[in-house]
Design a protein around this motif. Structure first.
Motif, short mmCIF file in Angstrom:
data_model
loop_
_atom_site.label_atom_id
_atom_site.label_comp_id
_atom_site.label_asym_id
_atom_site.label_seq_id
_atom_site.Cartn_x
_atom_site.Cartn_y
_atom_site.Cartn_z
N GLY A 81 39.32 31.13 50.84
CA GLY A 81 38.19 30.20 50.93
C GLY A 81 37.85 29.74 52.32
N PHE A 120 35.06 38.06 56.85
CA PHE A 120 35.05 37.54 55.49
C PHE A 120 35.95 36.32 55.39
CE2 PHE A 120 38.30 40.75 55.98
CZ PHE A 120 39.44 40.17 55.41
N PRO A 174 34.62 45.12 45.81
CA PRO A 174 35.91 44.43 45.70
C PRO A 174 37.07 45.22 46.28
CG PRO A 174 35.18 45.25 43.56
CD PRO A 174 34.04 45.44 44.50
N TYR A 199 41.30 44.28 52.61
CA TYR A 199 40.02 44.44 51.93
C TYR A 199 39.77 45.89 51.50
CZ TYR A 199 38.72 45.99 56.63
OH TYR A 199 38.68 46.64 57.84
N ARG A 220 42.06 36.65 46.88
CA ARG A 220 42.02 35.70 47.98
C ARG A 220 40.82 35.92 48.90
NH1 ARG A 220 47.28 36.53 51.17
NH2 ARG A 220 46.48 34.68 52.27
N LEU A 221 40.07 36.99 48.67
CA LEU A 221 38.99 37.37 49.57
C LEU A 221 37.64 36.99 48.99
CD1 LEU A 221 40.10 41.02 50.47
CD2 LEU A 221 41.03 38.86 51.30
N SER A 222 36.72 36.60 49.85
CA SER A 222 35.35 36.32 49.41
C SER A 222 34.39 36.57 50.56
CB SER A 222 35.20 34.89 48.89
OG SER A 222 35.59 33.95 49.88
N ALA A 223 33.15 36.89 50.19
CA ALA A 223 32.13 37.16 51.19
C ALA A 223 31.67 35.87 51.85
CB ALA A 223 30.95 37.87 50.55
#
Length: 285
Positions: free
Chosen positions: A214, A210, A250, A51, A258-261
Motif C-alpha cells: 500500500g 508500483f 498480476p 512483480y 502485496r503489490l498494487s498499481a
C-alpha cells in the motif's frame, strides 16, 4: 497453428503460437505486435522480481538453445504474420503491424550461451523476411550479465539491426534491488554493466514503479534513482531515456497480494523529476 482466442495487451500467453521459442504479444508500450523470443522455456532466471508474471519461476539460466528449431520457428512465424491470417484473426484492429522482435521471455535471455548466435540468426531471418529497419530488435534484460564477452558481441550485432537494449532499473539502491528484484547485485556492478550497454547499443532504462504493502516508492527511492542517473549523465554516459511503467497484469510470485498499481498521477510526477535531469521518459500506466 491452432485456433485460439484473440490476443490483447492483457493476454501475453507465451504458448499462444504453439511454438517453443517464438510467441506474439500485443504490446501496450509499442502499439503493435511484438514478436517475442523466449530463450528460457525452463522458466529459469538469475533474478526473482516480485512483480514477475512467469509461472513456476525458478533460479537458474537458460537451457541450451536449439538454434535450428529457433530458426524454423522464427522464419515460419514471420511468414505467417506477413502473409497469413494471424493478424486478421488474432490481433485487434489498430495493432496489426509488426513493431519489433523482442528477446524477453521467461527468464534472463543473456544467460543463454548461444546469445550472440541468436542475434546473428535474427539478423538472417530479418533479411529473409525483408523486414524494414523501422521494425526494431529489442533486448529486454536485467543487465546482470552484460560484462560477458559473448553478450557484448551480441550487443554489437544488435546495434547493427537498429536494435535497442531495455535495461531493467527498478530501484537504484542495493536494498531496493534486493526488495524488488530479489538480487544482491551491487550498484557498482549495475553502473558498470549499464555503461557497457550504452557504449555498445542504444539503451533505455526500464523501470517498474508500483506500490508495495500500500506504500508508493519512498522519497529515498526517488532520490536514489535520480542520483544514479544524474551520476551517469555527469560522467558522460547518456541512455536514450526511461521507459516508466506500472503494473498491468498480476504478479505470479508469492508477493502478489502485496503489490498494487499507482495512480497515473504518481507516475507522471516521477516522470517529470526524471525529465528535469535531462532524460526523455515514456510512461505506460
Amino acid at each position: 497453428m491452432s485456433a485460439k482466442k484473440a490476443l490483447s495487451t492483457s493476454n501475453h500467453d507465451r504458448g499462444s503460437a504453439d511454438l517453443t521459442y517464438v510467441y506474439p504479444v500485443v504490446s501496450r508500450r509499442a502499439g503493435g505486435v511484438s514478436v517475442g523470443i523466449n530463450l528460457n522455456p525452463n522458466n529459469a532466471c538469475n533474478w526473482r522480481c516480485i512483480y514477475c508474471q512467469v509461472p513456476d519461476l525458478t533460479r537458474g539460466s537458460a537451457p541450451p538453445v536449439d538454434l535450428p528449431l529457433l530458426e524454423k520457428e522464427l522464419r515460419g512465424f514471420l511468414h505467417e504474420l506477413l502473409h497469413g491470417d494471424f493478424m486478421l484473426t488474432r490481433v485487434p484492429e489498430g495493432a496489426r503491424r509488426i513493431n519489433d522482435i523482442a528477446l524477453s521471455g521467461n527468464g534472463e535471455p543473456t544467460s543463454a550461451p548461444e546469445f550472440a548466435q541468436v542475434i546473428e540468426l535474427i539478423a538472417r531471418m530479418r533479411g529473409e523476411a525483408a523486414l524494414p529497419e523501422t521494425v526494431k530488435t529489442v533486448l529486454i534484460t536485467n543487465g546482470s550479465l552484460l560484462y560477458r564477452s559473448e553478450v557484448q558481441q551480441g550487443l554489437r550485432e544488435l546495434a547493427k539491426l537498429n536494435g535497442e537494449v531495455w535495461f531493467k532499473l527498478d530501484r537504484a539502491s542495493e536494498a531496493g534491488m534486493q526488495r524488488i528484484n530479489d538480487t544482491r547485485t551491487s550498484m557498482a556492478k549495475v553502473h558498470d554493466n549499464l555503461i557497457a550497454a550504452i557504449a555498445l547499443c542504444p539503451t533505455w532504462l526500464q523501470t517498474c514503479w508500483f506500490a508495495l504493502d500500500g506504500e508508493a516508492p519512498s522519497r529515498q527511492d526517488e532520490e536514489d534513482y535520480l542520483g544514479f542517473i544524474g551520476g551517469l549523465l555527469r560522467e558522460g554516459h547518456k541512455p536514450q531515456g526511461v521507459l516508466l511503467y506500472g503494473l498491468a497484469r498480476p504478479s505470479l510470485q508469492a508477493e502478489a497480494p502485496r503489490l498494487s498499481a499507482l495512480p497515473v498521477e504518481k507516475l507522471q510526477a516521477f516522470a517529470e523529476c526524471i525529465r528535469a535531469s535531462g532524460l526523455e521518459v515514456k510512461i505506460s500506466a
